[in-house]
Design an enzyme around this catalytic site. Sequence first.
Site, PDB file in Angstrom:
ATOM      1  N   HIS A 127       0.873  -1.178   0.000  1.00 30.60           N
ATOM      2  CA  HIS A 127       0.000   0.000   0.000  1.00 30.60           C
ATOM      3  C   HIS A 127       0.905   1.222   0.000  1.00 30.60           C
ATOM      4  O   HIS A 127       1.423   1.624   1.051  1.00 30.60           O
ATOM      5  CB  HIS A 127      -0.856   0.038   1.262  1.00 30.60           C
ATOM      6  CG  HIS A 127      -1.886  -1.043   1.347  1.00 30.60           C
ATOM      7  ND1 HIS A 127      -2.900  -1.177   0.426  1.00 30.60           N
ATOM      8  CD2 HIS A 127      -2.077  -2.044   2.233  1.00 30.60           C
ATOM      9  CE1 HIS A 127      -3.669  -2.199   0.754  1.00 30.60           C
ATOM     10  NE2 HIS A 127      -3.186  -2.749   1.848  1.00 30.60           N
ATOM     11  N   VAL A 128       1.128   1.798  -1.137  1.00 24.35           N
ATOM     12  CA  VAL A 128       2.026   2.958  -1.187  1.00 24.35           C
ATOM     13  C   VAL A 128       1.636   3.828  -2.376  1.00 24.35           C
ATOM     14  O   VAL A 128       1.227   3.328  -3.429  1.00 24.35           O
ATOM     15  CB  VAL A 128       3.502   2.494  -1.276  1.00 24.35           C
ATOM     16  CG1 VAL A 128       3.805   1.804  -2.592  1.00 24.35           C
ATOM     17  CG2 VAL A 128       4.465   3.648  -1.043  1.00 24.35           C
TER      18      VAL A 128
END
EC number: 2.8.2.-
Length: 350
Positions: free
Chosen positions: A168-169
């Site tokens: 998740h970035v």
Amino acid sequence: MKKKQQYPGGGADAWPHGAPLGGAPAGLGSWKRRVSLLPFLRFSLRDYGFCMATLLVFCLGSLFYQLSGGPPRFLLDLRQYLGNSTYLDDHGPPPSKVLPFPSQVVYNRVGKCGSRTVVLLLRILSEKHGFNLVTSDIHNKTRLTKNEQMELIKNISTAEQPYLFTRHVHFLNFSRFGGDQPVYINIIRDPVNRFLSNYFFRRFGDWRGEQNHMIRTPSMRQEERYLDINECILENYPECSNPRLFYIIPYFCGQHPRCREPGEWALERAKLNVNENFLLVGILEELEDVLLLLERFLPHYFKGVLSIYKDPERNTAREGTEAAGVGEGETGLLPSREPNAGLHPRTLGS
Ligand SMILES: *[C@@H]1O[C@H](CO)[C@@H](O)[C@H](O)[C@H]1NC(C)=O
Ligand SMILES: *[C@@H]1O[C@H](CO)[C@@H](O)[C@H](O)[C@H]1NC(C)=O
Ligand SMILES: *[C@@H]1O[C@H](CO)[C@@H](O)[C@H](O)[C@H]1NC(C)=O
Ligand SMILES: *[C@@H]1O[C@H](CO)[C@@H](O)[C@H](O)[C@H]1NC(C)=O
């Protein structure tokens, strides 16, 4: 012509040779002298030539910039393979008939958009096809400082290829730090559904681990945990008055601070990035089609994914999507354990 007057060139003979740009700034005296001596029209032909030369240099520079920046090679190759290339159609060699193979893929997964399901599938696929699946344990840090970006990009780039990195970035610009820009993929969903899903996930987890919600929101008071979502919205509770529909954009816009300010700038940049760097941005509501496309475009990673997904023996893979798909009917106190048949018929099919 203006340029020339603004940038009087170097030495005394720079002017007559028509190469004033880039030299050392001339002294004020010589500048004045030149201007006063200059019968402007006398030099117009030379100036014209000079302007054209400057223009040519500028064009070449801009072309070079576009060639060295712009979409990763793989995406251009793939467009060519598919017979629809923006530039190469007219100027390049005839389309190649070999499906290009990227050895660096990044899935910067958006939260609550079915990514657990896809990661479960990826685990199975990485064993089957022998690619290097690199996952991260960090789930709550999507924006990074410059140093963190550099370090992460370095880490990813040194992974054994072919790799698929997932975390998740928000979008990372590899070329900004001198790395090869990988091919990006991602999956999003209807922002309202994502909001609903997140509302219940924060309270009750996703039914995977009983303790899931305790880890997410251990200090949440019981009244808040069991707050009816209708009340939350109608009464304008902070959590529901701003449903953070913008949440998805920075995943595509990037790490720039303005990417996190809801607005036109971030949206436009996100769209540009999707066009340039993403092979595919799927829609969770059409997950089967998305998997099929991935299977076609990235067979070295995704071959057979649809049959694994549909395999009743492996229905663990689908559980996540169903649980995440808290849907239109799900406005009661507790999300139902029943698969919500109305919401994603295609996702839930067979
Ligand atoms: C390329 O794609 C555009 C839409 O993105 C479409 O209008 C056009 O017809 C396509 N060209 C070819 C050669 O397939
Ligand atoms: C992320 O989660 C870890 C524990 O898993 C916690 O220590 C850390 O403070 C969290 N960071 C943020 C920014 O919430
Ligand atoms: C990069 O890798 C090193 C060692 O493999 C590790 O210590 C470091 O935490 C990693 N950094 C990031 C941002 O993942
Ligand atoms: C990525 O970095 C390169 C080089 O600094 C820059 O030209 C490009 O505009 C950046 N792209 C994005 C989307 O930030």
